[in-house]
Design a protein around this motif. Sequence first.
Motif, PDB file in Angstrom:
ATOM      1  N   ASP A  60       3.232  -1.491  -6.669  1.00 45.71           N
ATOM      2  CA  ASP A  60       2.221  -2.417  -6.162  1.00 45.71           C
ATOM      3  C   ASP A  60       1.130  -2.640  -7.213  1.00 45.71           C
ATOM      4  O   ASP A  60       0.644  -3.759  -7.410  1.00 45.71           O
ATOM      5  CB  ASP A  60       1.620  -1.847  -4.873  1.00 45.71           C
ATOM      6  N   SER A  61       0.735  -1.579  -7.902  1.00 44.62           N
ATOM      7  CA  SER A  61      -0.285  -1.676  -8.943  1.00 44.62           C
ATOM      8  C   SER A  61       0.198  -2.540 -10.103  1.00 44.62           C
ATOM      9  O   SER A  61      -0.547  -3.369 -10.636  1.00 44.62           O
ATOM     10  CB  SER A  61      -0.653  -0.288  -9.450  1.00 44.62           C
ATOM     11  N   ASP A  97       6.131   7.422  -1.858  1.00 48.23           N
ATOM     12  CA  ASP A  97       4.820   6.816  -1.672  1.00 48.23           C
ATOM     13  C   ASP A  97       4.150   6.514  -3.020  1.00 48.23           C
ATOM     14  O   ASP A  97       3.511   5.477  -3.202  1.00 48.23           O
ATOM     15  CB  ASP A  97       3.913   7.742  -0.859  1.00 48.23           C
ATOM     16  N   SER A 157       3.289   2.803  -4.576  1.00 47.61           N
ATOM     17  CA  SER A 157       1.923   2.542  -5.020  1.00 47.61           C
ATOM     18  C   SER A 157       1.904   2.070  -6.472  1.00 47.61           C
ATOM     19  O   SER A 157       1.173   1.132  -6.834  1.00 47.61           O
ATOM     20  CB  SER A 157       1.070   3.808  -4.877  1.00 47.61           C
ATOM     21  N   TYR A 180       0.321   1.454   4.105  1.00 45.32           N
ATOM     22  CA  TYR A 180      -0.918   1.041   3.454  1.00 45.32           C
ATOM     23  C   TYR A 180      -1.893   0.314   4.382  1.00 45.32           C
ATOM     24  O   TYR A 180      -3.047   0.087   4.012  1.00 45.32           O
ATOM     25  CB  TYR A 180      -0.613   0.133   2.254  1.00 45.32           C
TER      26      TYR A 180
END
Length: 204
Positions: free
Chosen positions: A101-102, A94, A98, A194
Motif C-alpha cells: 500500500d505504501s 499484514d 502495508s 485498515y
Amino acid sequence: SVAALTSLERSAWSDMRARLIEFDEPRLALEAIDSALFCVSLQLEEVSDHRDAIWRHARDRDIDSRWYDKSMQLLVFGDGAAGFCFERSAIDPDIAVSFADSVAQRSLEAPSVIEGADQTYIRHRPPRVSWDCHDLPVWDWVSNATDAHATESHRWIHSSLKTKTLGASILRERGLESDATIKMILLAAFTEHYGRLPEGFAHG
C-alpha cells in the motif's frame, strides 16, 4: 543471470554460494544484494490485461530477474502494473500488505522522470554487480537451474489449470464472475484490517 540459482533447492544453492564468496567480485555482489531491503524486478516486456497471466508471471516466470533469498520482491510490468511477492514464513501478511500500500501511494505521489525533472537518483545509480569468476562454472549452474525451474513450472501450471477448471465450474453454477469475486474478497479483507479502502481505489 545468477539470480536463477536462488530458485534451487536450499542446500544446492548454499553450496554454490559458499564457493562464490571465495572470490572477490561475487562476494561483493552478494554483499550488495544481501544488504538491500527488498528486490525490484523490472518485467518491462510483459504487458497483459489477463489477471491469470500476470499472476503466473508474478509467481514463477522470468527467474533471471528475481532474487528468491529476498523476503519481499516488487515486480514492475511494462504497462505500469505491478505485482508483489513475499515469503510468508519470514514476513507477516499484514506487513506485506502495508508495504504494498505504501509503495502504491508513493508511486502516485512521485514526480515523473521527464526533461527538467530531478534525476539525482539516476545520476548516482549504484554500479552493476559483477560475477566475474573464471574458476567456477557459474553459467553452467545458471543454465541447469533455469532448465530445472522450467520443468517444475510446467508441472505447476498443469496442476493450477486443474484447480482453475474446478473453481470456474463453481462460479458458473452460482452465477459469479471470478475477477469481481476476488476483488470483493481483497477489498473486504483490506477494509477489515485498515478500516478504509486502498489508496487510489475508485469508489463506485
